[in-house]
Design a protein around this motif. Structure first.
Motif, PDB file in Angstrom:
ATOM      1  N   ILE A 219     100.759  42.326  58.501  1.00  0.00           N
ATOM      2  CA  ILE A 219     100.532  40.886  58.665  1.00  0.00           C
ATOM      3  C   ILE A 219      99.107  40.575  59.117  1.00  0.00           C
ATOM      4  O   ILE A 219      98.457  39.699  58.539  1.00  0.00           O
ATOM      5  CB  ILE A 219     101.566  40.283  59.633  1.00  0.00           C
ATOM      6  CG1 ILE A 219     102.962  40.298  58.973  1.00  0.00           C
ATOM      7  CG2 ILE A 219     101.189  38.858  60.034  1.00  0.00           C
ATOM      8  CD1 ILE A 219     104.089  39.855  59.903  1.00  0.00           C
ATOM      9  N   PRO A 220      98.543  41.276  60.125  1.00  0.00           N
ATOM     10  CA  PRO A 220      97.184  40.947  60.571  1.00  0.00           C
ATOM     11  C   PRO A 220      96.117  41.160  59.499  1.00  0.00           C
ATOM     12  O   PRO A 220      95.013  40.617  59.613  1.00  0.00           O
ATOM     13  CB  PRO A 220      96.959  41.883  61.764  1.00  0.00           C
ATOM     14  CG  PRO A 220      98.327  42.249  62.236  1.00  0.00           C
ATOM     15  CD  PRO A 220      99.152  42.304  60.998  1.00  0.00           C
ATOM     16  N   TYR A 221      96.429  41.931  58.472  1.00  0.00           N
ATOM     17  CA  TYR A 221      95.457  42.185  57.403  1.00  0.00           C
ATOM     18  C   TYR A 221      95.548  41.146  56.274  1.00  0.00           C
ATOM     19  O   TYR A 221      94.827  41.244  55.285  1.00  0.00           O
ATOM     20  CB  TYR A 221      95.664  43.595  56.838  1.00  0.00           C
ATOM     21  CG  TYR A 221      95.362  44.684  57.834  1.00  0.00           C
ATOM     22  CD1 TYR A 221      94.061  45.128  58.056  1.00  0.00           C
ATOM     23  CD2 TYR A 221      96.387  45.255  58.579  1.00  0.00           C
ATOM     24  CE1 TYR A 221      93.789  46.114  58.995  1.00  0.00           C
ATOM     25  CE2 TYR A 221      96.122  46.246  59.525  1.00  0.00           C
ATOM     26  CZ  TYR A 221      94.828  46.667  59.722  1.00  0.00           C
ATOM     27  OH  TYR A 221      94.555  47.641  60.658  1.00  0.00           O
ATOM     28  N   GLY A 222      96.460  40.179  56.427  1.00  0.00           N
ATOM     29  CA  GLY A 222      96.578  39.137  55.413  1.00  0.00           C
ATOM     30  C   GLY A 222      97.365  39.564  54.191  1.00  0.00           C
ATOM     31  O   GLY A 222      97.021  39.196  53.061  1.00  0.00           O
ATOM     32  N   ALA A 223      98.431  40.336  54.405  1.00  0.00           N
ATOM     33  CA  ALA A 223      99.214  40.862  53.287  1.00  0.00           C
ATOM     34  C   ALA A 223      99.834  39.762  52.427  1.00  0.00           C
ATOM     35  O   ALA A 223     100.036  39.949  51.230  1.00  0.00           O
ATOM     36  CB  ALA A 223     100.320  41.785  53.818  1.00  0.00           C
TER      37      ALA A 223
END
Length: 338
Positions: A219-223
């Motif tokens: 999620i934090p990587y913008g999946a």
């Protein structure tokens, strides 16, 4: 001049009311020339706070309400009993068409209950979700639901996905938003009963760009642009996100201030570090809208400062300009996403 947008601000809700609430709202007023503010709250503290500022009083109204719904009160009972509270008075104004939006940092339960009982759901919407934008390395992702429906059904998660995709397309400007289902693994056979039941339904939705499962670590990587889950999972993600961000920021500051050498290094990297940290500040995105209501209701953090209030009001302006409620309404009447 564009369309005038009237936003009701709950001046009594939250840990920092009315000071930070009034301050942030008046900052938004300076930026948004088409904004009309309606402050809802108790007369004496509200008037005392407003006297501290110079502002265009032609675009500021007051809605005096002498009762306050406290955080610990049973939400539904409070909404029904305290008719002269800022939350009830403000939502009634939205319901009757006197305002385009209502924002509050007050009791989450009361805001959620009032949204459904007073403002009401759009036709075809089973459950309105809370949908905050969260910062990621790829920009912002919409977490839907984060607190409104802890026992959602698969059909409701499908609605969340469609509403979320519509929001990201028209309000956030994402051309073809990627929709992911929050899961404990990438494989389709993983997940609890709700996830397994929802997966084929989302795969069958030809009107959204569904990419399958998304694990929490991605999620934090913008999946994905839209992260679909029921409210229990969503709220855990949100609170973990906020706690981790706060802890990392504290530890970075502590480390940089730990010696003369690190302090010198901090001076060199300060501009770049400040820019990076700002990109992961959730307050820049405003509050969490309740999607699927007949009017716009936005819930801010209880600890909101002026910057989040300001950005929540700007968020309301964007929502209203895009006529998102009408788009969601057409979407569910037709059975497809916009």
């Amino acid at each position: 001049m564009g369309k005038k947008v009237r936003v009701v601000v709950d001046a009594m809700g939250g840990d920092n009311a009315p000071g930070e609430i009034v301050k942030g709202a008046l900052e938004a007023l300076k930026i948004q020339k088409d904004l009309i503010l309606v402050f809802a709250g108790q007369r004496r503290p509200l008037e005392a706070e407003l006297k501290k500022y110079d502002y265009d009083n032609r675009r500021v109204e007051t809605l005096f309400a002498e009762e306050v719904i406290e955080m610990a009160e049973p939400p539904v009972a409070a909404i029904r009993k305290k008719k002269d509270s800022s939350i009830v008075a403000g939502m009634n104004m939205v319901k009757k068409g006197g305002a385009d939006a209502f924002i509050s940092a007050g009791s989450t339960g009361a805001v959620l209950a009032g949204g459904q009982l007073i403002v009401g759901r759009l036709k075809g919407v089973e459950r309105p979700p809370l949908a905050p934008l969260i910062p990621t390395a790829g920009g912002a992702s919409l977490l839907i639901d984060c607190g409104a429906n802890v026992d959602a059904r698969s059909s409701q998660l499908v609605q969340f996905a469609r509403m979320g995709a519509t929001y990201m397309k028209y309000v956030a400007g994402v051309k073809n938003p990627k929709v992911g289902l929050v899961n404990i693994g990438a494989e389709e056979e993983k997940g609890n009963a709700l996830v397994k039941e929802t997966m084929p339904l989302l795969k069958a939705c030809g009107d959204i760009h569904f990419i399958g499962s998304v694990e929490a670590r991605d999620i934090p990587y913008g999946a994905a642009d839209v992260l679909v889950c029921e409210a229990f999972v969503g709220n855990v993600i949100l609170k973990m996100y906020e706690g981790t961000s706060s802890m990392l920021l504290r530890e970075v500051k502590r480390t940089l201030m730990s010696s003369t050498r690190t302090k010198m290094g901090a001076l060199l990297i300060k501009p770049a570090l400040k820019k990076t940290l700002k990109s992961f500040d959730a307050s820049q995105y405003g509050g969490a809208p309740m999607l699927g209501l007949k009017g716009l209701v936005v819930k801010m953090h209880g600890s909101s400062k002026a910057v989040e209030v300001k950005n929540s009001i700007i968020q309301c302006m964007d929502f209203s300009r895009q006529d998102l409620n009408e788009k969601i309404s057409r979407q569910f009447m037709a059975g497809t996403a916009e």
